[in-house]
Design a protein around this motif. Structure first.
Motif, short mmCIF file in Angstrom:
data_model
loop_
_atom_site.label_atom_id
_atom_site.label_comp_id
_atom_site.label_asym_id
_atom_site.label_seq_id
_atom_site.Cartn_x
_atom_site.Cartn_y
_atom_site.Cartn_z
N ILE A 4 0.84 -1.20 0.00
CA ILE A 4 0.00 0.00 0.00
C ILE A 4 0.87 1.25 0.00
N PHE A 5 1.92 1.24 0.81
CA PHE A 5 2.85 2.36 0.87
C PHE A 5 3.57 2.54 -0.47
N CYS A 6 4.07 1.46 -1.02
CA CYS A 6 4.78 1.50 -2.31
C CYS A 6 3.90 2.06 -3.41
N ARG A 7 2.69 1.56 -3.50
CA ARG A 7 1.76 2.00 -4.55
C ARG A 7 1.46 3.49 -4.43
N ALA A 8 1.26 3.97 -3.20
CA ALA A 8 0.94 5.38 -3.00
C ALA A 8 2.15 6.27 -3.31
N VAL A 9 3.34 5.86 -2.88
CA VAL A 9 4.54 6.65 -3.15
C VAL A 9 4.76 6.81 -4.65
N ILE A 10 4.64 5.71 -5.39
CA ILE A 10 4.84 5.77 -6.84
C ILE A 10 3.74 6.59 -7.50
N PHE A 11 2.53 6.50 -6.98
CA PHE A 11 1.41 7.28 -7.52
C PHE A 11 1.71 8.77 -7.45
N TYR A 12 2.26 9.23 -6.32
CA TYR A 12 2.55 10.66 -6.16
C TYR A 12 3.89 11.06 -6.77
N PHE A 13 4.66 10.08 -7.18
CA PHE A 13 5.93 10.39 -7.85
C PHE A 13 5.70 10.83 -9.28
N HIS A 14 4.59 10.40 -9.88
CA HIS A 14 4.28 10.73 -11.27
C HIS A 14 3.18 11.77 -11.33
N PRO A 15 3.33 12.80 -12.18
CA PRO A 15 2.31 13.85 -12.26
C PRO A 15 0.98 13.36 -12.81
N GLU A 16 1.02 12.34 -13.65
CA GLU A 16 -0.20 11.76 -14.19
C GLU A 16 -0.19 10.27 -13.88
N GLU A 17 -1.36 9.74 -13.60
CA GLU A 17 -1.43 8.31 -13.30
C GLU A 17 -1.03 7.51 -14.53
N ASN A 18 -0.08 6.62 -14.36
CA ASN A 18 0.43 5.80 -15.45
C ASN A 18 0.40 4.35 -15.01
N GLY A 19 -0.46 3.57 -15.64
CA GLY A 19 -0.65 2.19 -15.22
C GLY A 19 0.62 1.37 -15.26
N GLU A 20 1.52 1.66 -16.20
CA GLU A 20 2.73 0.86 -16.32
C GLU A 20 3.72 1.13 -15.20
N HIS A 21 3.59 2.25 -14.51
CA HIS A 21 4.47 2.56 -13.39
C HIS A 21 3.91 2.06 -12.06
N MET A 22 2.65 1.61 -12.06
CA MET A 22 1.99 1.29 -10.81
C MET A 22 1.98 -0.21 -10.53
N PRO A 23 2.29 -0.61 -9.29
CA PRO A 23 2.10 -2.01 -8.91
C PRO A 23 0.62 -2.30 -8.74
N THR A 24 0.25 -3.54 -8.86
CA THR A 24 -1.16 -3.91 -8.73
C THR A 24 -1.29 -5.11 -7.81
N CYS A 25 -2.50 -5.31 -7.33
CA CYS A 25 -2.78 -6.47 -6.49
C CYS A 25 -4.12 -7.05 -6.89
N LEU A 26 -4.26 -8.34 -6.71
CA LEU A 26 -5.50 -9.04 -6.97
C LEU A 26 -5.74 -10.05 -5.86
N PRO A 27 -6.97 -10.09 -5.34
CA PRO A 27 -8.10 -9.21 -5.60
C PRO A 27 -7.77 -7.76 -5.19
N SER A 28 -8.59 -6.83 -5.63
CA SER A 28 -8.35 -5.43 -5.31
C SER A 28 -8.54 -5.17 -3.82
N LEU A 29 -7.73 -4.27 -3.30
CA LEU A 29 -7.88 -3.83 -1.92
C LEU A 29 -8.96 -2.74 -1.86
N PRO A 30 -9.53 -2.48 -0.69
CA PRO A 30 -10.60 -1.47 -0.58
C PRO A 30 -10.14 -0.08 -1.00
#
Length: 448
Positions: A384-410
């Motif tokens: 959760i921390f990793c995903r959020a840090v990378i999200f704010y590192f990029h000015p626009e949301e970029n799916g290829e830069h983001m880690p994902t999890c399955l099933p989705s977290l809340p």
């Protein structure tokens, strides 16, 4: 290294280097190429492992990784089925990865992350060994390497560590055989963690395409292209477990792992082709699997070169404070007070994330049944921390830069949540790197 005694490890490493030089002088006609390689590997490994001085152990420490304020919230999951981590299979297979003999940096970090930190008696014994220069009676060897530990290291108050199989550069058939053997020994209340860190492209494709790696081993801002030389074979739907050449025998496909979903699995896939393993979700044969998948493209400051610190995603899961510093481009040594404050902020952030997650109404049962396990819970919180840090590192949301999890977290723990963002902003301000993130841009988007 396994005991996290950096000072004690530097001495024998220096002594080994001196002995090799002395022997070379005494026997000038002897070829010492293999010993030179050993020294080079050891030097790179120690440099990467000790990149940030004063950092805490990677092991699970009840003083820092357990949050008493959330015990009541976690207790509600015990009324359901609860799975415990008792077995893990760890493997890493990349070109030019940092390693020492048959222990790669990525598997070393994950290995440490899945062990309990011994309490006071261990630190006292280690101090006595250092100051007195004496060696106490030995206990049995541990795991991979015959390391002698003092008898005081045992702590009856701690549960036993999960059993871990570290598989060095396996073939696909070897890895599947190991998984089959381990699964046969799983008890009904157990879950198997499978950690795979590997490239999605063969050495032949890397040479012919002449592209830069998107992992932390080379320039971190480039993209892996997709090899379309064979229209019948997609090169982005598998992991590559092989030294050279190309072809099916060295390709590990998501379908290869589906038979093992007859058992509970916690999969951590660290690769630019990790997205291919989304296909396991909803294709399980009996037990729904939990998946943590790395970004396709690692993140870095513009123009940043590889620092030889291993995979970025694994770094976040095992040493989030150091990974944050690396991502933010902090190369100079941080003073002890600032680093201690940063550790405190991170501690509070993970405690807050745990509280939010454990009280979320929409938490999928796949996560709910493993959340009481301390090792798996810590990996989820760090994700959760990793995903959020990378999200704010990029000015626009970029799916290829983001880690994902399955099933989705809340949604309550999504990067856009104010409760998730605030501690990261505080951490960045403490380390004076907030301008390297895009908090204002994201806040404006959230208010729209």
């Amino acid at each position: 290294m396994l005991m996290r005694r950096a000072e004690a490890g530097d001495h024998p490493a220096g002594r080994l280097r001196s002995l090799v030089e002395e022997t070379k002088s005494a026997y000038p006609k002897t070829n010492f190429k293999e010993w030179k390689q050993v020294l080079q590997e050891l030097g790179k490994f120690l440099k990467a492992d000790g990149a940030y001085k004063g950092s805490r152990s990677l092991r699970y420490d009840n003083l820092f990784d357990s949050f008493p304020s959330n015990l009541a919230s976690l207790a509600r999951f015990h009324s359901r089925r609860v799975l415990k981590l008792k077995e893990a299979v760890l493997t890493s297979y990349r070109r030019n990865e940092v390693k020492f003999t048959e222990l790669t940096l990525d598997t070393f970090r994950m290995l440490q992350c899945l062990e309990w930190e011994p309490t006071g008696s261990y630190q006292i014994a280690a101090k006595e060994l250092t100051e007195n220069g004496t060696i106490s009676d030995q206990s049995g060897p541990s795991g991979l390497i015959d390391i002698h530990l003092s008898s005081e290291i045992s702590d009856g108050s701690l549960p036993s560590n999960p059993q871990k199989a570290v598989v060095y550069h396996p073939t696909v058939s070897h890895l599947l055989a190991v998984l089959a053997t381990v699964c046969e020994e799983l008890s009904q209340d157990s879950i198997l963690l499978v950690y795979l860190s590997a490239s999605g492209f063969s050495e032949q494709n890397i040479t012919s395409q002449k592209y830069a790696s998107s992992s932390a081993y080379t320039r971190a801002t480039s993209v892996y292209p997709i090899d379309k030389s064979n229209s019948n074979i997609s090169s982005d739907n598998h992991l590559w477990l092989g030294p050279r050449g190309s072809g099916g025998p060295n390709n590990l496909y998501p379908e290869d792992l589906i038979p093992f979903t007859r058992y509970p699995l916690f999969l951590v896939i660290d690769s630019e082709n990790s997205h291919a393993f989304k296909g396991i979700h909803n294709a399980e044969k009996g037990e729904p699997a939990a998946l943590l998948l790395s970004p396709r493209i690692a993140s870095a400051m513009p123009g940043a070169e590889s620092t030889g610190n291993g995979s970025q995603f694994t770094y976040f899961l095992t040493a989030p404070m150091q990974a944050f510093c690396q991502l933010a481009g902090i190369t100079s040594e941080i003073d002890s007070d600032t680093y201690a404050n940063a550790e405190t902020i991170l501690f509070s952030a993970l405690e807050q994330y745990e509280g939010i997650l454990s009280t979320s109404v929409g938490l999928n049962n796949v996560w709910g049944q493993i959340l009481p396990d301390p090792f798996l819970r810590r990996l989820i919180l760090r994700f959760i921390f990793c995903r959020a840090v990378i999200f704010y590192f990029h000015p626009e949301e970029n799916g290829e830069h983001m880690p994902t999890c399955l099933p989705s977290l809340p949604e309550s723990v999504s990067p856009k949540s104010e409760a998730i963002m605030s501690p990261i902003l505080e951490l960045a301000e403490n380390l004076v790197v907030s301008e390297r993130f895009h908090f204002r841009h994201s806040i404006r988007n959230n208010k729209k």
